[in-house]
Design a protein around this motif. Structure first.
Motif, PDB file in Angstrom:
ATOM      1  N   GLU A  66       0.869  -1.173   0.000  1.00 57.86           N
ATOM      2  CA  GLU A  66       0.000   0.000   0.000  1.00 57.86           C
ATOM      3  C   GLU A  66       0.904   1.221   0.000  1.00 57.86           C
ATOM      4  O   GLU A  66       1.792   1.343   0.846  1.00 57.86           O
ATOM      5  N   PHE A  67       0.690   2.123  -0.954  1.00 58.65           N
ATOM      6  CA  PHE A  67       1.563   3.289  -1.057  1.00 58.65           C
ATOM      7  C   PHE A  67       0.839   4.419  -1.779  1.00 58.65           C
ATOM      8  O   PHE A  67      -0.138   4.192  -2.493  1.00 58.65           O
ATOM      9  N   LYS A  68       1.353   5.619  -1.606  1.00 62.09           N
ATOM     10  CA  LYS A  68       0.780   6.775  -2.286  1.00 62.09           C
ATOM     11  C   LYS A  68       1.295   6.833  -3.716  1.00 62.09           C
ATOM     12  O   LYS A  68       2.484   6.628  -3.965  1.00 62.09           O
ATOM     13  N   ALA A  69       0.392   7.114  -4.652  1.00 62.90           N
ATOM     14  CA  ALA A  69       0.788   7.230  -6.057  1.00 62.90           C
ATOM     15  C   ALA A  69      -0.094   8.265  -6.736  1.00 62.90           C
ATOM     16  O   ALA A  69      -1.288   8.039  -6.917  1.00 62.90           O
ATOM     17  N   LYS A 102     -11.811   8.645  -6.355  1.00 64.31           N
ATOM     18  CA  LYS A 102     -11.303   9.923  -5.813  1.00 64.31           C
ATOM     19  C   LYS A 102      -9.783   9.992  -5.850  1.00 64.31           C
ATOM     20  O   LYS A 102      -9.140  10.392  -4.871  1.00 64.31           O
ATOM     21  N   SER A 103      -9.191   9.578  -6.971  1.00 63.52           N
ATOM     22  CA  SER A 103      -7.736   9.554  -7.093  1.00 63.52           C
ATOM     23  C   SER A 103      -7.278  10.322  -8.324  1.00 63.52           C
ATOM     24  O   SER A 103      -7.986  10.416  -9.335  1.00 63.52           O
ATOM     25  N   THR A 104      -6.058  10.879  -8.232  1.00 61.54           N
ATOM     26  CA  THR A 104      -5.464  11.591  -9.366  1.00 61.54           C
ATOM     27  C   THR A 104      -5.357  10.669 -10.572  1.00 61.54           C
ATOM     28  O   THR A 104      -5.623  11.075 -11.714  1.00 61.54           O
ATOM     29  N   LEU A 105      -4.935   9.437 -10.327  1.00 62.37           N
ATOM     30  CA  LEU A 105      -4.842   8.439 -11.398  1.00 62.37           C
ATOM     31  C   LEU A 105      -6.223   7.821 -11.584  1.00 62.37           C
ATOM     32  O   LEU A 105      -6.530   6.750 -11.076  1.00 62.37           O
ATOM     33  N   PHE A 106      -7.065   8.531 -12.332  1.00 63.16           N
ATOM     34  CA  PHE A 106      -8.461   8.113 -12.449  1.00 63.16           C
ATOM     35  C   PHE A 106      -8.684   7.100 -13.565  1.00 63.16           C
ATOM     36  O   PHE A 106      -9.703   6.420 -13.589  1.00 63.16           O
ATOM     37  N   SER A 107      -7.726   6.979 -14.490  1.00 64.15           N
ATOM     38  CA  SER A 107      -7.891   6.045 -15.597  1.00 64.15           C
ATOM     39  C   SER A 107      -7.566   4.630 -15.141  1.00 64.15           C
ATOM     40  O   SER A 107      -6.403   4.299 -14.881  1.00 64.15           O
ATOM     41  N   GLU A 142      -4.826  -7.075  -8.476  1.00 64.27           N
ATOM     42  CA  GLU A 142      -5.678  -5.896  -8.537  1.00 64.27           C
ATOM     43  C   GLU A 142      -4.926  -4.688  -8.016  1.00 64.27           C
ATOM     44  O   GLU A 142      -4.237  -4.763  -6.993  1.00 64.27           O
ATOM     45  N   VAL A 143      -5.042  -3.568  -8.739  1.00 67.25           N
ATOM     46  CA  VAL A 143      -4.563  -2.278  -8.236  1.00 67.25           C
ATOM     47  C   VAL A 143      -5.804  -1.460  -7.889  1.00 67.25           C
ATOM     48  O   VAL A 143      -6.648  -1.189  -8.739  1.00 67.25           O
ATOM     49  N   SER A 144      -5.935  -1.127  -6.629  1.00 68.76           N
ATOM     50  CA  SER A 144      -7.076  -0.365  -6.153  1.00 68.76           C
ATOM     51  C   SER A 144      -6.584   1.000  -5.673  1.00 68.76           C
ATOM     52  O   SER A 144      -5.744   1.080  -4.769  1.00 68.76           O
ATOM     53  N   LEU A 145      -7.091   2.054  -6.294  1.00 66.48           N
ATOM     54  CA  LEU A 145      -6.688   3.423  -5.952  1.00 66.48           C
ATOM     55  C   LEU A 145      -7.823   4.121  -5.224  1.00 66.48           C
ATOM     56  O   LEU A 145      -8.930   4.244  -5.751  1.00 66.48           O
ATOM     57  N   LEU A 146      -7.568   4.538  -3.999  1.00 66.81           N
ATOM     58  CA  LEU A 146      -8.549   5.251  -3.200  1.00 66.81           C
ATOM     59  C   LEU A 146      -7.887   6.475  -2.583  1.00 66.81           C
ATOM     60  O   LEU A 146      -6.961   6.345  -1.771  1.00 66.81           O
ATOM     61  N   LYS A 147      -8.330   7.641  -3.000  1.00 66.51           N
ATOM     62  CA  LYS A 147      -7.767   8.901  -2.504  1.00 66.51           C
ATOM     63  C   LYS A 147      -6.250   8.912  -2.628  1.00 66.51           C
ATOM     64  O   LYS A 147      -5.528   9.244  -1.673  1.00 66.51           O
ATOM     65  N   ASP A 148      -5.773   8.484  -3.798  1.00 68.61           N
ATOM     66  CA  ASP A 148      -4.348   8.490  -4.170  1.00 68.61           C
ATOM     67  C   ASP A 148      -3.508   7.439  -3.431  1.00 68.61           C
ATOM     68  O   ASP A 148      -2.287   7.440  -3.541  1.00 68.61           O
TER      69      ASP A 148
END
Length: 386
Positions: A66-69, A102-107, A142-148
């Motif tokens: 888990e990390f910020k991206a 809700k992430s910058t990487l929305f695609s 799976e890559v799950s992005l939540l609030k970056d």
């Protein structure tokens, strides 16, 4: 790499607390419930035991990182740094799924592609090859992005855990096995108390009650993706199966009754109970629910009756709820009654306000679980064996 790992048991909304209790009952006391999931620390054995025993979870995922991206470069580099070569064999089949909220990487598609590329680059260095056939064991990533915040997981289950292996046939609107088990868990039904479902459909509630009643691991008759992973010794799975055999109480008598007005539903229930190995425990019969009675003074009625979306007639549905209210009041007044329905006026139609109501989701349908508590049975009833 260390055997201490973090697992995520995913959950239908509203069932997180039920899943958490199941995880803790397995001995993993550090479980933390969040929206749609329960996170806990265990070891490789926990992968096998969780898949075999969790009745109400949807899947068991291995959380790798888990990390910020906020950039694709950050996502790429931090994914590439993970020990993929120690986890994935050279012939691994590793599709990448994605989610972004809700992430910058929305695609989602771009994030999936970046993660896939990072894993491939890592494995090129490990195996010194430039192409991977992916014709081996499945490792669904799976890559799950939540609030970056990016969470990287591998699905250990394969097919969802509701696929017990016994329901090869079902009716039009079946209740998922995991939801059925949750309804029973929430009710706190005990195996020495009679159980009735007067709208049995394909028999899911009755069969799950039988599995719970004899403490049979719900995943006992199916396989999981992680069984094919070389990183998990076969002994882990052998030990988990042996534990499940030792803990099953095959000699415990149960009084489980399932009925339906539809003869085909009764046949489905009988066939599914046979597939589950509990046909001798589930007494299925064809009855209009108005004619259902019991010789037992105390018991649990847990049911998912037809509602408008299924039978297409609101007036007929509402008449059914009124009749069910009268039936339970006159013939099952010492029983506890639990009803799952999306109808917002159910209590008015049923004729009584529920002792407790729980908001849940069955598929994409918002439903409520209405709970009517009967009087506590005498001690001699609670202590008896059926």
């Amino acid at each position: 790499m260390s055997q201490r790992i973090e697992l995520i048991a995913t959950s239908t909304a509203g069932l997180e607390g039920v899943v958490k209790q199941e995880v803790m009952d397995l001995g993993y006391k550090n479980a933390q419930a969040e929206n749609g999931k329960v996170i806990y620390t265990t070891d490789y054995k926990g992968i096998a035991r969780s898949n075999l025993w969790l009745r109400t979870a949807d899947r068991v995922k291995w959380k790798l990182a888990e990390f910020k991206a906020v950039t694709f470069e950050e996502l790429f580099q931090q994914t590439k740094a993970l020990p993929w070569g120690e986890i994935l064999p050279k012939n691994a089949h590793f599709p990448v799924l994605g989610r972004s909220v809700k992430s910058t990487l929305f695609s989602i598609s771009d994030s999936q592609a970046i993660v896939k590329k990072a894993i491939v680059e890592n494995m090129k260095e490990k195996y010194n090859v430039s192409w991977f056939d992916e014709d081996g064991p499945a490792y669904t990533i799976e890559v799950s992005l939540l609030k970056d915040i990016a969470t990287i997981t591998i699905d250990t289950s394969g097919e969802g855990l509701h696929k017990r292996g016994y329901r090869r046939l079902h009716n039009v609107a079946p209740l998922k096995e995991t939801m059925a088990a949750a309804l029973i868990q929430i009710s706190r039904w005990k195996p020495n108390i009679p159980f009735i479902d007067p709208f049995c459909g394909s028999g899911t509630l009755a069969i799950e009650a039988a599995l719970i009643g004899q403490n049979i691991a719900p995943g006992f008759n199916r396989s999981f993706d992680a069984e094919e992973w070389g990183i998990l010794p076969q002994k882990i799975w052998d030990d988990a199966i042996e534990e499940a055999e030792d803990l099953a109480e095959y000699n415990r008598n149960l009084a489980i009754f399932a009925s339906d007005i539809d003869d085909e539903s009764v046949k489905l229930t009988e066939n599914n109970a046979l597939e589950a190995g509990v046909h001798h425990l589930v007494q299925a019969s064809q009855h209009d629910f108005k004619d259902v009675r019991s010789e037992y003074e105390y018991g649990y009625m847990i049911t998912n009756p037809p509602y408008g979306e299924r039978i297409g007639d609101k007036e007929e549905t509402e008449a059914l709820y009124r009749t069910l209210g009268r039936l339970t009041k006159h013939y099952f007044d010492t029983w506890s009654v639990y009803v799952l329905t999306p109808h917002q006026q159910f209590e008015t139609l049923f004729g009584r306000k529920a002792n407790k109501k729980r908001k849940l989701f069955s598929g994409n349908i918002r439903v409520d679980y209405y709970q009517y508590f009967g009087p506590r049975p005498p001690k001699e009833i609670l202590d008896r064996e059926l």
